[in-house]
Design an enzyme around this catalytic site. Structure first.
Site, PDB file in Angstrom:
ATOM      1  CG  ASP A  19     -23.744   7.455  -9.437  1.00  0.00           C
ATOM      2  OD1 ASP A  19     -24.770   7.658  -8.757  1.00  0.00           O
ATOM      3  OD2 ASP A  19     -22.611   7.351  -8.946  1.00  0.00           O
ATOM      4  CD  GLU A  50     -19.471   9.576  -8.543  1.00  0.00           C
ATOM      5  OE1 GLU A  50     -18.593  10.119  -7.874  1.00  0.00           O
ATOM      6  OE2 GLU A  50     -19.682   8.353  -8.523  1.00  0.00           O
ATOM      7  CG  ASN A  51     -19.570   8.208 -12.262  1.00  0.00           C
ATOM      8  OD1 ASN A  51     -20.548   7.940 -11.559  1.00  0.00           O
ATOM      9  ND2 ASN A  51     -18.335   8.080 -11.834  1.00  0.00           N
ATOM     10  CG  ASN A  78     -16.142   8.523  -5.518  1.00  0.00           C
ATOM     11  OD1 ASN A  78     -17.366   8.488  -5.690  1.00  0.00           O
ATOM     12  ND2 ASN A  78     -15.326   7.684  -6.097  1.00  0.00           N
ATOM     13  CG  HIS A  79     -15.473   9.699  -9.902  1.00  0.00           C
ATOM     14  ND1 HIS A  79     -14.194   9.342 -10.244  1.00  0.00           N
ATOM     15  CD2 HIS A  79     -16.128   8.547  -9.608  1.00  0.00           C
ATOM     16  CE1 HIS A  79     -14.073   8.017 -10.166  1.00  0.00           C
ATOM     17  NE2 HIS A  79     -15.233   7.515  -9.776  1.00  0.00           N
ATOM     18  CG  HIS A 160     -21.592   9.504  -3.912  1.00  0.00           C
ATOM     19  ND1 HIS A 160     -22.256   9.289  -5.099  1.00  0.00           N
ATOM     20  CD2 HIS A 160     -20.310   9.141  -4.140  1.00  0.00           C
ATOM     21  CE1 HIS A 160     -21.412   8.833  -5.999  1.00  0.00           C
ATOM     22  NE2 HIS A 160     -20.224   8.722  -5.440  1.00  0.00           N
ATOM     23  CG  HIS A 185     -20.018   5.278  -4.661  1.00  0.00           C
ATOM     24  ND1 HIS A 185     -19.034   5.876  -5.419  1.00  0.00           N
ATOM     25  CD2 HIS A 185     -19.416   4.213  -4.042  1.00  0.00           C
ATOM     26  CE1 HIS A 185     -17.880   5.217  -5.247  1.00  0.00           C
ATOM     27  NE2 HIS A 185     -18.092   4.209  -4.425  1.00  0.00           N
ATOM     28  CG  HIS A 187     -22.172   3.170 -10.793  1.00  0.00           C
ATOM     29  ND1 HIS A 187     -21.398   3.463 -11.900  1.00  0.00           N
ATOM     30  CD2 HIS A 187     -22.120   4.264 -10.001  1.00  0.00           C
ATOM     31  CE1 HIS A 187     -20.888   4.682 -11.769  1.00  0.00           C
ATOM     32  NE2 HIS A 187     -21.310   5.189 -10.618  1.00  0.00           N
TER      33      HIS A 187
HETATM   34 FE   LIG Z   1     -20.693   6.963  -9.586  1.00  0.00          FE
HETATM   35 FE   LIG Z   2     -18.936   7.559  -6.700  1.00  0.00          FE
END
Ligand SMILES: [Fe+2]
Ligand SMILES: [Fe+2]
Length: 269
Positions: A19, A50-51, A78-79, A160, A185, A187
């Protein structure tokens, strides 16, 4: 009899980057890959993005920054929908993959096929359901994709998920059916990389690329303030030293089985 050293052509090397958080993450990815790509010479570079925009979602400039750095495929989580800008180009950009177990009709795609060394490689993104939105079943989703692409032997899955159990379950469920299951996810990089008995490489979480001394990449003062006061606080990406978290998997050119898995963690100072 001594085992013959395999020539480089018998490998397919995939570098998967965890990520990427905010501008510190995209800029450090670019800086690290400048040195790392000539050394590792991966055949395919995947990153979870995603981030990439202030810790929340992906937009066109962030995707371009990752492509410019050498990333070829971007997975999400999820982001996925935190940046509305993504909706304006996700359908056209086949290099971006969002979780496949979103409901039917969701924009974008849950998998993509790219050509590497004249072979097809299938990249699938899935999302777990523990402490995350209750999406469709990721096991059934991946079954359907694999059924549709039964001729492809090189398959990389970004699972994820929050729960290590869900990621381990997916790894074992897919052992022998895909080349690698890489968790994203949390991190935080886990130290459990291994190759399962039927040839699938597994790492529960590849970790985060971005600010090292924040909390999951975000400013730690803001995060702890919210935890202590229980008041709403808008998180911001942390500053300071950066880290790069990734994993390198080597796959057999013919069978797609994983032959080697190696975690990579690089940090400033
Ligand atoms: Fe993430
Ligand atoms: Fe995530």
């Amino acid at each position: 009899m001594a085992e013959l050293q395999k020539s480089d052509n018998s490998w397919l090397k995939v570098l998967f980057i965890g990520d990427v958080v905010g501008l510190p993450g995209t800029s450090y990815t670019a800086g690290v890959l400048k040195d790392l790509l000539p050394k590792l010479q991966p055949d395919l570079v995947v990153a979870n993005g995603e981030n990439a925009v202030h810790g929340r979602g992906l937009n066109r400039p962030a995707a371009e920054a990752l492509y410019d750095a050498g990333v070829e495929i971007i997975t999400l989580g999820n982001h996925s929908w935190d940046q509305r800008d993504l909706l304006s180009f996700i359908d056209e950009d086949e290099r971006i993959v969002r979780p496949a177990n979103y409901p039917p009709g969701t924009p974008g795609r849950g998998f993509t096929v790219c050509r590497v060394k004249n072979m097809e490689v299938l990249i699938i993104n899935l999302m777990g359901r523990t402490f995350l939105p209750a999406l469709d079943c990721p096991f059934r989703a991946v079954d359907d994709i694999l059924h549709e692409h039964s001729g492809i032997r090189h398959v990389i899955v970004d699972m994820h998920a929050e729960a290590t159990s869900e990621k381990l379950a997916m790894g074992w469920y897919l052992d022998g059916k895909v080349s690698a299951v890489i968790g994203t996810h949390t991190h935080v990089q886990t130290a459990d990389e291994r190759i399962l008995p039927d040839g699938t490489a597994l790492l529960t979480d590849v970790g985060m690329t971005g600010p090292r001394d924040g909390i999951l990449g975000m400013d730690r003062t803001l995060v702890t303030h919210r935890m202590i006061t229980q008041m709403p606080v808008r998180f911001e990406v942390a500053g300071g030293a950066r880290q790069f978290s990734a994993v390198l998997v080597k796959l057999d050119h013919e069978s797609g089985r994983a032959l080697h898995i190696e975690r990579i963690y690089i940090s400033e100072d």
